[in-house]
Design a protein around this motif. Structure first.
Motif, PDB file in Angstrom:
ATOM      1  N   ASN A   1     -15.449 -34.316   2.637  1.00 59.60           N
ATOM      2  CA  ASN A   1     -15.054 -33.395   1.569  1.00 59.60           C
ATOM      3  C   ASN A   1     -14.785 -31.999   2.106  1.00 59.60           C
ATOM      4  O   ASN A   1     -13.872 -31.300   1.651  1.00 59.60           O
TER       5      ASN A   1
ATOM      6  N   MET B   1     -11.029 -30.120   2.335  1.00 61.50           N
ATOM      7  CA  MET B   1     -10.970 -29.154   1.240  1.00 61.50           C
ATOM      8  C   MET B   1      -9.790 -28.199   1.398  1.00 61.50           C
ATOM      9  O   MET B   1      -9.550 -27.648   2.469  1.00 61.50           O
TER      10      MET B   1
ATOM     11  N   VAL C   1     -14.524 -20.644  -5.665  1.00 61.76           N
ATOM     12  CA  VAL C   1     -14.473 -22.103  -5.589  1.00 61.76           C
ATOM     13  C   VAL C   1     -14.346 -22.668  -6.997  1.00 61.76           C
ATOM     14  O   VAL C   1     -15.233 -22.497  -7.838  1.00 61.76           O
TER      15      VAL C   1
ATOM     16  N   HIS D   1     -14.310 -26.021  -9.043  1.00 68.24           N
ATOM     17  CA  HIS D   1     -14.893 -27.314  -8.679  1.00 68.24           C
ATOM     18  C   HIS D   1     -15.260 -28.150  -9.899  1.00 68.24           C
ATOM     19  O   HIS D   1     -15.297 -27.657 -11.036  1.00 68.24           O
ATOM     20  N   SER D   2     -15.535 -29.417  -9.637  1.00 69.41           N
ATOM     21  CA  SER D   2     -15.974 -30.332 -10.688  1.00 69.41           C
ATOM     22  C   SER D   2     -17.357 -29.915 -11.171  1.00 69.41           C
ATOM     23  O   SER D   2     -18.130 -29.263 -10.453  1.00 69.41           O
TER      24      SER D   2
ATOM     25  N   THR E   1     -22.807 -20.035 -11.276  1.00 67.27           N
ATOM     26  CA  THR E   1     -21.723 -20.936 -11.669  1.00 67.27           C
ATOM     27  C   THR E   1     -21.322 -20.697 -13.115  1.00 67.27           C
ATOM     28  O   THR E   1     -22.170 -20.598 -14.009  1.00 67.27           O
TER      29      THR E   1
ATOM     30  N   ILE F   1     -21.363 -27.352   0.354  1.00 69.17           N
ATOM     31  CA  ILE F   1     -20.246 -28.224   0.724  1.00 69.17           C
ATOM     32  C   ILE F   1     -20.321 -28.587   2.210  1.00 69.17           C
ATOM     33  O   ILE F   1     -20.080 -29.733   2.595  1.00 69.17           O
TER      34      ILE F   1
ATOM     35  N   PRO G   1     -20.022 -30.070  -4.781  1.00 68.68           N
ATOM     36  CA  PRO G   1     -19.354 -30.840  -5.829  1.00 68.68           C
ATOM     37  C   PRO G   1     -18.463 -31.924  -5.235  1.00 68.68           C
ATOM     38  O   PRO G   1     -18.029 -31.839  -4.085  1.00 68.68           O
TER      39      PRO G   1
ATOM     40  N   HIS H   1     -15.399 -32.657  -6.223  1.00 68.63           N
ATOM     41  CA  HIS H   1     -14.048 -32.128  -6.078  1.00 68.63           C
ATOM     42  C   HIS H   1     -14.094 -30.607  -6.081  1.00 68.63           C
ATOM     43  O   HIS H   1     -14.814 -30.009  -6.885  1.00 68.63           O
ATOM     44  N   ALA H   2     -13.319 -29.984  -5.214  1.00 59.43           N
ATOM     45  CA  ALA H   2     -13.309 -28.515  -5.157  1.00 59.43           C
ATOM     46  C   ALA H   2     -12.101 -28.015  -4.383  1.00 59.43           C
ATOM     47  O   ALA H   2     -11.570 -28.700  -3.510  1.00 59.43           O
TER      48      ALA H   2
ATOM     49  N   PHE I   1      -7.151 -30.811  -8.585  1.00 58.29           N
ATOM     50  CA  PHE I   1      -7.781 -31.105  -7.299  1.00 58.29           C
ATOM     51  C   PHE I   1      -6.975 -32.088  -6.451  1.00 58.29           C
ATOM     52  O   PHE I   1      -7.410 -32.471  -5.367  1.00 58.29           O
TER      53      PHE I   1
END
Length: 219
Positions: free
Chosen positions: A97, A101, A116, A118-119, A128, A147, A153, A155-156, A190
């Motif tokens: 990941n 990225m 960032v 992200h999911s 956050t 990360i 996460p 996805h990001a 993403f």
């Protein structure tokens, strides 16, 4: 966090943290949590063919992240080294990941800062910002550390800078047919095929890019 260690000089007014949240965007006409899509006739080179995920939008202004403009030669493992999160020799040990990225030019404001997008499966207390059920925004170095060790996460994307509008500015630009908008799409935001995001966004609202003109209405 400041990947480049400095603040960009180009600035457009943006709302404070969390502005535009805490209301029903659809009911009040605000666009936070939606995608903003530049009209093909967009004359500002900073936003030409851009797709922007709107993080905040209220009467105080708006803020979003461009999700389809790569940051050139800047790569995520290299930024981790630059920020002393990992040693250069450890780049080959990063989880997949982190290796894959994407780093984007998030917009012309504060281009020395990293954001960032992200999911929502990752959260840091007091850092956050949950924008909708699927997508959140974190702008601290702690998420980069997570990360790097495989605890971030699913996805990001990392964006350098953001797009910002003062009170009423975005509404005026939409009225002058500068932007279209549609519901957000995590797969688009993403997705790996950055070059296709603009056309995917237009097709998402049933629009053929070749049929648009500056006289067309907005979505």
């Amino acid at each position: 966090m400041s990947p480049e260690g400095k603040t960009g000089k180009t600035r457009r007014t943006a709302p404070g943290r969390g502005a535009g949240l805490g209301h029903n965007a659809a009911d009040e006409g605000y666009l936070d949590g939606q995608l903003l899509i530049a009209m093909p006739v967009m004359s500002d080179p900073r936003f030409e063919r851009s797709v922007i995920y709107m993080c905040a939008h209220s009467s105080e202004g708006a803020m979003g992240i461009i999700v389809n403009r790569p940051a050139g030669s800047i790569d995520f493992p290299g930024l981790l080294v630059q920020l002393d999160i990992i040693q250069k020799a450890d780049q080959i040990k990063l989880p997949e990941n982190a290796e894959m990225m994407k780093v984007m030019k998030g917009g012309p404001v504060d281009t020395g800062r990293g954001f960032v997008l992200h999911s929502s499966d990752f959260y840091i207390q007091d850092a956050t910002l949950n924008i909708d059920d699927d997508i959140s925004l974190t702008a601290t170095v702690d998420i980069l550390k997570a990360i790097a060790r495989g605890a971030g996460p699913k996805h990001a994307i990392l964006a350098l800078g953001y797009a910002g509008w003062g009170p009423g500015q975005l509404e005026t630009e939409i009225q002058h047919n500068g932007w279209l908008h549609c519901d957000s799409d995590p797969d688009l935001i993403f997705g790996a095929d950055v070059d296709e995001k603009y056309y995917r966004a237009l097709r998402k609202i049933g629009i053929d890019p070749g049929m648009l003109s500056n006289e067309a209405g907005h979505a």
